[in-house]
Design a protein around this motif. Structure first.
Motif, mmCIF file in Angstrom:
data_model
loop_
_atom_site.group_PDB
_atom_site.id
_atom_site.type_symbol
_atom_site.label_atom_id
_atom_site.label_comp_id
_atom_site.label_asym_id
_atom_site.label_seq_id
_atom_site.Cartn_x
_atom_site.Cartn_y
_atom_site.Cartn_z
ATOM 1 N N CYS A 303 0.801 -1.296 -0.003
ATOM 2 C CA CYS A 303 0.011 0.132 -0.088
ATOM 3 C C CYS A 303 0.864 1.313 0.155
ATOM 4 O O CYS A 303 0.656 2.002 0.885
ATOM 5 N N ASN A 328 -0.435 -5.370 5.335
ATOM 6 C CA ASN A 328 -0.497 -5.079 6.905
ATOM 7 C C ASN A 328 -1.998 -5.090 7.413
ATOM 8 O O ASN A 328 -2.251 -4.985 8.588
ATOM 9 N N THR A 330 -4.574 -3.564 6.627
ATOM 10 C CA THR A 330 -5.549 -2.454 6.504
ATOM 11 C C THR A 330 -6.299 -2.389 5.078
ATOM 12 O O THR A 330 -5.659 -2.889 3.956
ATOM 13 N N LEU A 335 -7.677 3.446 3.618
ATOM 14 C CA LEU A 335 -6.676 4.436 3.326
ATOM 15 C C LEU A 335 -7.166 5.716 3.146
ATOM 16 O O LEU A 335 -8.049 6.084 2.498
HETATM 17 C C1 LIG Z 1 -0.763 -0.234 6.769
HETATM 18 O O1 LIG Z 1 -0.005 0.604 5.700
HETATM 19 C C2 LIG Z 1 -0.832 1.647 5.466
HETATM 20 C C3 LIG Z 1 0.104 2.422 4.254
HETATM 21 O O2 LIG Z 1 1.373 2.592 4.515
HETATM 22 C C4 LIG Z 1 -0.820 2.745 6.506
HETATM 23 O O3 LIG Z 1 -1.683 3.862 6.036
HETATM 24 C C5 LIG Z 1 -1.437 1.846 7.449
HETATM 25 O O4 LIG Z 1 -1.789 2.780 8.653
HETATM 26 C C6 LIG Z 1 -0.889 0.348 7.927
HETATM 27 N N1 LIG Z 1 -1.796 -0.192 8.939
HETATM 28 C C7 LIG Z 1 -1.155 -0.690 9.890
HETATM 29 C C8 LIG Z 1 -2.212 -1.513 10.843
HETATM 30 O O5 LIG Z 1 -0.316 -0.559 10.296
#
Ligand SMILES: *[C@@H]1O[C@H](CO)[C@@H](O)[C@H](O)[C@H]1NC(C)=O
Ligand SMILES: *[C@@H]1O[C@H](CO)[C@@H](O)[C@H](O)[C@H]1NC(C)=O
Length: 346
Positions: A303, A328, A330, A335
């Motif tokens: 992402c 990860n 999400t 986003l």
């Molecule tokens: C996962 O990655 C996205 C994009 O980098 C980020 O915005 C999001 O907060 C992350 N989520 C977690 C649970 O770390």
């Protein structure tokens, strides 16, 4: 009773007898069972061997034009037939033949020749077919549905039919075919080759199917979608199912000609990036204005900035199913487009 009454009684009895005569005598065809409500049907699910089946169809048939033949075993007790020889059904012809759960390995070229003009639906599934006599297909002008799923088909020579609309070859895990297999099936609407261990799609393989609307390729061994591998000419695609493969890479221009209503299902693959050059045209095709959908659930998408183009477009996002998620966890839909844009422009 006066003579007139007797006359009418005899006429009525005659009518009953004539209609009752459409089935052969019960004992002549046992253990097959003939039924005649509106349509004549034969159920031969209890036949024990091929000699018996041949003998049954040598009986005296008052009508040789049947609607359906059913031969259905069960998973635990398949019908004990290992082949269908030429002429097995004698002079009897059917519109629909449903054969399921048998030990049939081989069907001779002319086993169904008596039904060549009448047959519209043929199923031989859950059996042990290693080959199928495709030479008969061009001689069957009314055959619309062919289902050979759950067999052991190894190789199919080129299929030819200008009537076939639905073809199911799913669950033949050793099936091999040439690039030419589908080039002479121009009326196909539904094509199912799921669970067949297909490894590659030759560019342009579906181009001759001008009426194709559903294509099922799930649970194969596809790893790569090359340019033109999913090019269509029908413009009427509804479903393109590629879920449960191992697709990691997708080339620009892999998909075109779907029309605006296509559901592209890529659930449970290994796609990690949605490169703009490859995917923008896909979302453009199904969203302006259309109600198509892309499903990417079960892929671990990166992402980062490579997704900024998609996340920035509410219109594109509305055609991406909610299950699509980053590696990860999400969801893509969660986003924040602004922070992604900010991070990626610096
Ligand atoms: C996962 O990655 C996205 C994009 O980098 C980020 O915005 C999001 O907060 C992350 N989520 C977690 C649970 O770390
Ligand atoms: C295929 O498409 C043509 C042209 O649109 C149409 O005339 C024909 O009836 C279609 N065949 C089937 C099987 O839907």
């Amino acid at each position: 009773m006066n003579t007139k009454c007797i006359y009418w009684a005899m006429m009525a009895l005659g009518a009953v007898l004539t209609s009752a005569q459409r089935c052969p005598y019960r004992m002549d065809i046992a253990p097959c069972v003939c039924t005649e409500s509106e349509k004549l049907a034969m159920d031969c699910s209890r036949v024990v061997d091929i000699a018996q089946l041949i003998r049954i169809f040598e009986a005296d048939f008052p009508s040789t034009t049947f609607w359906r033949l059913t031969m259905t075993g069960t998973y635990d007790a398949p019908i004990q037939l290992s082949f269908l020889p030429d002429g097995v059904f004698g002079s009897v012809n059917f519109q629909e033949i449903l054969i399921q759960h048998t030990l049939i390995q081989r069907v001779d070229d002319y086993a169904f020749v008596g039904s060549k003009d009448s047959l519209s639906m043929l199923w031989i599934t859950h059996s042990e077919l290693t080959s199928f006599p495709t030479t008969i297909l061009p001689l069957m002008p009314n055959l619309m549905q062919l289902d050979l799923s759950y067999n052991l088909l190894q190789f199919l020579p080129d299929l030819r039919s200008s009537s076939l609309r639905s073809l199911t070859l799913a669950h033949n895990s050793q099936l091999a075919f040439t690039d030419q297999l589908f080039t002479k099936l121009d009326q196909i609407v539904d094509l199912n080759i799921g669970y067949c261990q297909v490894e590659t799609l030759t560019p342009g393989i579906f181009l001759n199917m001008m009426n194709l609307s559903s294509l099922y390729l799930e649970h194969n061994r596809l790893t790569h979608l090359a340019a033109a591998s999913l090019h269509f000419t029908s413009g009427a695609m509804e479903e393109i199912v590629l879920s449960g493969n191992q697709i990691t890479s997708v080339d620009p221009n892999f998909l075109s000609g779907t029309g605006k209503h296509a559901y592209l299902m890529l659930v449970n693959n290994q796609i990690t990036t949605l490169a703009e050059a490859t995917w923008r045209p896909v979302f453009q095709d199904i969203s302006e204005p259309g109600d198509g959908m892309v499903m990417l659930d079960g892929n671990r998408l990166e992402c980062g900035c490579s997704l900024a183009w998609l996340v920035a477009s509410p219109s594109f996002l509305s055609h991406l199913a909610y299950g699509a998620a980053c590696a990860n966890g999400t969801a893509i839909h969660d986003l924040d487009p602004d922070s992604l844009q900010h991070d990626c422009s610096s």
